[in-house]
Write a protein that holds these residues in place. Structure first.
Motif, PDB file in Angstrom:
ATOM      1  N   GLU A 186       0.841  -1.137  -0.040  1.00  0.00           N
ATOM      2  CA  GLU A 186       0.047  -0.042  -0.045  1.00  0.00           C
ATOM      3  C   GLU A 186       0.882   1.195   0.034  1.00  0.00           C
ATOM      4  N   GLU A 187       1.858   1.177   0.754  1.00  0.00           N
ATOM      5  CA  GLU A 187       2.791   2.277   0.589  1.00  0.00           C
ATOM      6  C   GLU A 187       3.813   2.327  -0.563  1.00  0.00           C
ATOM      7  N   GLY A 188       3.595   1.469  -1.549  1.00  0.00           N
ATOM      8  CA  GLY A 188       4.258   1.712  -2.797  1.00  0.00           C
ATOM      9  C   GLY A 188       5.951   1.050  -2.626  1.00  0.00           C
ATOM     10  N   LYS A 189       6.059   0.432  -1.426  1.00  0.00           N
ATOM     11  CA  LYS A 189       7.676   0.261  -1.056  1.00  0.00           C
ATOM     12  C   LYS A 189       8.073  -1.116  -1.606  1.00  0.00           C
ATOM     13  N   ILE A 190       7.150  -1.894  -1.997  1.00  0.00           N
ATOM     14  CA  ILE A 190       7.417  -3.250  -2.597  1.00  0.00           C
ATOM     15  C   ILE A 190       6.476  -3.428  -3.716  1.00  0.00           C
ATOM     16  N   GLY A 191       6.900  -4.378  -4.575  1.00  0.00           N
ATOM     17  CA  GLY A 191       5.853  -4.932  -5.541  1.00  0.00           C
ATOM     18  C   GLY A 191       5.670  -6.394  -5.346  1.00  0.00           C
ATOM     19  N   VAL A 192       4.704  -6.724  -6.095  1.00  0.00           N
ATOM     20  CA  VAL A 192       4.163  -8.118  -6.357  1.00  0.00           C
ATOM     21  C   VAL A 192       4.119  -8.442  -8.067  1.00  0.00           C
ATOM     22  N   ILE A 240      -3.032   0.382 -20.118  1.00  0.00           N
ATOM     23  CA  ILE A 240      -3.413  -0.688 -19.738  1.00  0.00           C
ATOM     24  C   ILE A 240      -4.667  -1.135 -20.457  1.00  0.00           C
ATOM     25  N   PRO A 241      -4.741  -2.479 -21.155  1.00  0.00           N
ATOM     26  CA  PRO A 241      -5.326  -2.850 -22.169  1.00  0.00           C
ATOM     27  C   PRO A 241      -6.509  -3.297 -21.428  1.00  0.00           C
ATOM     28  N   GLY A 242      -7.929  -3.339 -21.763  1.00  0.00           N
ATOM     29  CA  GLY A 242      -9.230  -3.611 -21.108  1.00  0.00           C
ATOM     30  C   GLY A 242      -9.195  -4.809 -20.345  1.00  0.00           C
ATOM     31  N   GLU A 243      -8.596  -5.768 -20.849  1.00  0.00           N
ATOM     32  CA  GLU A 243      -8.533  -7.205 -20.147  1.00  0.00           C
ATOM     33  C   GLU A 243      -7.530  -7.475 -19.010  1.00  0.00           C
ATOM     34  N   LYS A 244      -6.737  -6.084 -18.652  1.00  0.00           N
ATOM     35  CA  LYS A 244      -5.618  -6.305 -17.840  1.00  0.00           C
ATOM     36  C   LYS A 244      -5.949  -5.315 -16.532  1.00  0.00           C
ATOM     37  N   VAL A 273      -3.477   2.679  -7.756  1.00  0.00           N
ATOM     38  CA  VAL A 273      -3.283   0.817  -8.186  1.00  0.00           C
ATOM     39  C   VAL A 273      -1.817   0.963  -8.117  1.00  0.00           C
ATOM     40  N   GLN A 274      -1.664  -0.514  -8.062  1.00  0.00           N
ATOM     41  CA  GLN A 274      -0.146  -1.129  -8.417  1.00  0.00           C
ATOM     42  C   GLN A 274       0.001  -1.603  -9.604  1.00  0.00           C
ATOM     43  N   VAL A 275       1.196  -1.070 -10.368  1.00  0.00           N
ATOM     44  CA  VAL A 275       1.051  -1.393 -11.725  1.00  0.00           C
ATOM     45  C   VAL A 275       2.292  -2.184 -12.109  1.00  0.00           C
ATOM     46  N   ALA A 276       2.450  -3.376 -13.015  1.00  0.00           N
ATOM     47  CA  ALA A 276       3.713  -3.675 -13.397  1.00  0.00           C
ATOM     48  C   ALA A 276       3.613  -3.438 -15.071  1.00  0.00           C
ATOM     49  N   GLY A 315       1.336  -2.180 -19.489  1.00  0.00           N
ATOM     50  CA  GLY A 315       1.416  -2.930 -18.268  1.00  0.00           C
ATOM     51  C   GLY A 315       0.089  -3.483 -17.988  1.00  0.00           C
ATOM     52  N   PHE A 316       0.051  -3.971 -16.621  1.00  0.00           N
ATOM     53  CA  PHE A 316      -1.125  -4.513 -16.094  1.00  0.00           C
ATOM     54  C   PHE A 316      -1.279  -4.032 -14.493  1.00  0.00           C
ATOM     55  N   ILE A 317      -2.527  -3.933 -14.274  1.00  0.00           N
ATOM     56  CA  ILE A 317      -2.898  -3.773 -12.842  1.00  0.00           C
ATOM     57  C   ILE A 317      -2.588  -4.885 -11.891  1.00  0.00           C
ATOM     58  N   VAL A 318      -1.715  -4.977 -11.221  1.00  0.00           N
ATOM     59  CA  VAL A 318      -1.231  -5.726 -10.237  1.00  0.00           C
ATOM     60  C   VAL A 318      -2.293  -5.962  -8.969  1.00  0.00           C
ATOM     61  N   GLN A 319      -2.487  -4.606  -8.316  1.00  0.00           N
ATOM     62  CA  GLN A 319      -3.225  -4.826  -7.333  1.00  0.00           C
ATOM     63  C   GLN A 319      -4.110  -3.103  -7.184  1.00  0.00           C
ATOM     64  N   ILE A 320      -5.255  -3.294  -6.506  1.00  0.00           N
ATOM     65  CA  ILE A 320      -6.093  -1.900  -6.495  1.00  0.00           C
ATOM     66  C   ILE A 320      -5.752  -1.689  -4.977  1.00  0.00           C
ATOM     67  N   LEU A 321      -5.255  -0.583  -4.706  1.00  0.00           N
ATOM     68  CA  LEU A 321      -4.729  -0.113  -3.239  1.00  0.00           C
ATOM     69  C   LEU A 321      -5.656   0.609  -2.536  1.00  0.00           C
ATOM     70  N   GLU A 322      -6.543   1.594  -3.527  1.00  0.00           N
ATOM     71  CA  GLU A 322      -7.301   2.342  -2.810  1.00  0.00           C
ATOM     72  C   GLU A 322      -8.316   2.805  -4.050  1.00  0.00           C
ATOM     73  N   ARG A 323      -9.671   2.661  -3.376  1.00  0.00           N
ATOM     74  CA  ARG A 323     -10.873   2.836  -4.423  1.00  0.00           C
ATOM     75  C   ARG A 323     -11.116   4.485  -4.420  1.00  0.00           C
ATOM     76  N   ALA A 324     -11.334   5.101  -5.532  1.00  0.00           N
ATOM     77  CA  ALA A 324     -11.507   6.554  -5.783  1.00  0.00           C
ATOM     78  C   ALA A 324     -13.054   6.775  -5.566  1.00  0.00           C
TER      79      ALA A 324
END
Length: 714
Positions: free
Chosen positions: A53-59, A98-102, A112-115, A128-137
């Motif tokens: 969530e802090e953006g300090k690591i990735g997955v 980010i393509p629609g399917e990603k 979001v966290q994006v790779a 790229g692709f969305i790895v994780q949604i961190l916070e909903r707007a």
């Protein structure tokens, strides 16, 4: 887990990930590596989620954790009506496609966290692709309700939210098809499941007067009502300036003083005085309402003003930054009233150089409340009736024009860019229906005020830059070299070019281009493409210059009634004038100004988008009553799905490619043309065309045209 323990474990994991020998691992692998029993894996997951969530690591997509910089970044997702989107990441030159399917169900505005895909081609926009949604707007969605037998859907007004919201039976508050509603999202869904929600408010029927604008206000979360504590504080404000408040101020009430604004303006925050000594020495006074005398730091009024950031000017109303008791009352520089001001008095020579200046707390009295129309009638048309009406000030207005011409020429000489796009003037009837749309053109009077405000802003900014004090600057960075390169390639098709030096384009080259295209068929289009190639101006606590104005120093000093940055720097200026900034106060401003700048930049963008949406809405309503009518226009955009045509009244609509008969048309991206494969017919930017209004979609705020009696070019 205690905060201290969580912090300690985060630091331990970060240290592990930074080791050269570390290879990204899954949760289970990490647990085994760290000798954590099964019972402790939830704690490990909590630590990893916190770092994510802090953006300090990735997955990674396969669930392997590692350093954020290796394969993931944190950014904001911007959706598109067609399903795909982009992620803006600080430090990245370009947004990540980010393509629609990603998109992983991300919605517009989500953090979001994006790779980035490892195999993307260098030089092209990264994908790229969305790895994780961190916070909903989006906690709520505003939209059009469509009811079926046992359930319903909300079609979002915001086209960037490209998914309908499913409303289960019994959760619709009795809404029927056609209602504009507020839906609270209860489940964001997933790849195969729509978001789900409940109706929390029925705004009104889509055809009810006022429902349309209220929907936009709610969609952008614009705060119409002021909190009670703010209104209580505003009610205590005086209706006139007390004699004791004038003590110690420079008294300028004897100077001939005018305000020049639009006819409908009620919040008058700048006034002008001017005189000339000899042939080459002007004294220009720019006097700005002293709002901070009434709005003190930390007051509910101040906190609410920062929250709003700016006044919002919608087509049928103003949502002010400050309550009307201040914005239209004691802070407004109304004719014949004593008012407190913060003044920048400049000594200027006949070449537009500022020889010296003084900033002071003053008391002024405006002699005449002038309009742009009246002043232009004097200095441009030399209208005898208007000149007679304001005979005591006519010489003053001509002197203002004389000085404004000088300072504008100096600014243009150094390379300041002047985009002269006509704004829309939309006239509404008593029910909010548009009756007329026309371009709102600048004239000599609007330019005079622009020139004087720009000069005051530059003078103040340079002064405080060299004092090395905390300040709020208005900055505009050099354009992205790639965008400039693409612009250069495009304009070559029309016989124009822009000179680059070390990959950068000096603003003077942009102004030269605008001068060359003036009056040509392609003027509006190249101007727009050039503007889109620029970066967005923003507020910053660091002075990096203003590219568009070719200015090394620039700020916003002249509108504290409607812009918080101006109010903030007035506070700094006044404190510095009175007692000087102590180290404690310098540290205070160093701490708060970056957040103030970020907040105000974001609120400015929100206001701009809301204003554009209301204009689009009213233009669509206006054209919906003109279906079947024929208009002359010019092609303002060419895409692979059709032609955009702009009418003289600033209304723009689409001629879909399926409406282009007689040939198969192919989009030439380099030349920005649609070309017929068989006939060689070409549709290009700037081309004059005749169009008939086919239809309007009030939900998407779009207008459809078809070509009428086309005579395309070959």
């Amino acid at each position: 887990m205690t905060e201290d323990l969580l912090k300690e474990r985060k630091e331990l994991l970060l240290k592990l990930f930074e080791e050269k020998s570390y290879v990204p691992m899954k949760l289970k692998e990490l647990a085994v590596f760290l000798d954590i029993p099964k019972s402790g894996r939830d704690d490990l997951k909590e630590v990893l989620d916190g770092l994510l969530e802090e953006g300090k690591i990735g997955v990674s997509k396969k669930g392997k954790y590692g350093k954020a910089r290796d394969f993931a970044r944190v950014g904001m997702f911007t959706g598109h009506a067609r399903g795909f989107g982009f992620v803006t990441v600080e430090g990245f030159e370009q947004d990540i496609f980010i393509p629609g399917e990603k998109t992983a169900g991300a919605m517009n505005g989500d953090k979001v966290q994006v790779a980035v895909e490892e195999n993307h081609t260098k030089g092209r926009r990264p994908e790229g692709f969305i790895v994780q949604i961190l916070e909903r707007a989006n906690k709520t969605v505003i939209g059009y309700y469509q009811k079926n037998k046992s359930y319903g859907f909300v079609l979002p007004d915001n086209q960037k939210l490209n998914q309908d919201i499913f409303i289960p039976q019994g959760k619709d508050m009795g809404a029927v098809t056609g209602h504009k509603v507020v839906a609270k999202i209860t489940d964001y869904g997933g790849e195969r499941k729509k978001p789900e929600g409940i109706i929390t408010e029925i705004i009104g029927h889509v055809n009810d007067p006022g429902t349309d604008i209220v929907s936009i206000i709610k969609a952008y979360d614009l705060p119409e009502e002021f909190p009670q504590e703010v209104m209580r504080q505003a009610a205590l404000m005086p209706g006139e300036v007390d004699e004791r408040e004038m003590a110690g101020r420079l008294d300028l009430r004897d100077l001939p003083t005018v305000t020049i604004d639009g006819e409908d303006a009620k919040d008058l925050d700048d006034a002008i005085t001017i005189s000339k000594e000899g042939a080459d020495h002007y004294t220009l006074g720019v006097h700005i309402a002293d709002v901070t005398h009434y709005v003190r730091e930390g007051m509910p009024l101040d906190e609410e003003a920062l929250k709003r950031g700016t006044s919002v000017y919608l087509v049928d109303r103003v949502i002010p930054m400050l309550p009307h008791k201040l914005s239209n009352g004691i802070c407004s520089l109304n004719e014949g009233e004593d008012r407190l001001a913060l003044s920048c008095i400049m000594e200027i020579d006949d070449r537009g150089n500022v020889l010296g200046h003084r900033v002071a707390e003053t008391v002024i009295r405006v002699d005449r409340r002038m309009t742009y129309k009246a002043v232009d009638a004097i200095v441009t048309d030399r209208d005898e009736a208007v000149m007679e009406e304001y005979r005591d000030f006519t010489a003053m207005f001509h002197l203002m024009k004389e000085l404004a011409d000088i300072v504008r020429a100096k600014r243009r000489q150094r390379g300041s860019i002047d985009f002269d796009f006509p704004e829309s003037k939309i006239v509404l009837d008593e029910k909010g229906r548009p009756t007329e749309i026309k371009p709102y053109e600048r004239n000599a009077a609007t330019r005079i005020i622009e020139d004087f405000m720009l000069m005051a802003n530059e003078t103040i900014a340079e002064n405080y830059f060299w004092q090395e004090l905390p300040f709020v600057y208005r900055t505009h960075d050099y354009p992205d070299p790639e965008k400039m390169k693409r612009l250069g390639t495009f304009i070559n098709n029309f016989g124009y070019f822009i000179k680059t030096q070390n990959g950068e384009v000096h603003p003077k080259e942009i102004q030269k281009l605008l001068d060359k295209i003036e009056g040509s068929d392609e003027e509006a289009l190249i101007s727009r493409l050039t503007l889109r190639s620029m970066r967005q101006a923003r507020y910053s606590a660091v002075c990096t210059g203003h590219y568009g104005l070719a200015a090394n120093y620039y700020t916003h000093f002249t509108s504290p009634i409607r812009r918080y940055p101006d109010l903030q720097i007035h506070r700094i200026i006044k404190e510095n004038l009175k007692t000087g900034l102590t180290q404690k106060r310098i540290s205070h401003y160093d701490r708060i100004l970056p957040q103030v700048c970020t907040r105000c930049s974001a609120m400015e963008r929100r206001a701009d988008e809301a204003e554009r949406e209301t204009d689009k809405l009213k233009k669509c309503q206006y054209m919906s009553r003109r279906v079947g009518e024929v208009f002359e226009g010019a092609i303002s955009g060419v895409t692979n799905w059709g032609l955009y045509v702009e009418l003289p009244n600033t209304v723009e609509g689409l001629v879909h490619i399926s409406e282009l008969s007689g040939d198969y048309f192919v989009f030439d991206e380099e030349r920005m043309e649609l070309a017929g494969e068989r006939t060689g017919i070409r549709f290009k930017l700037g081309q004059k065309v005749s169009v008939r209004v086919k239809g309007c979609d009030k939900l998407t705020k779009t207008i459809d045209f078809v070509l009428e009696d086309e005579q395309p070019q070959k």
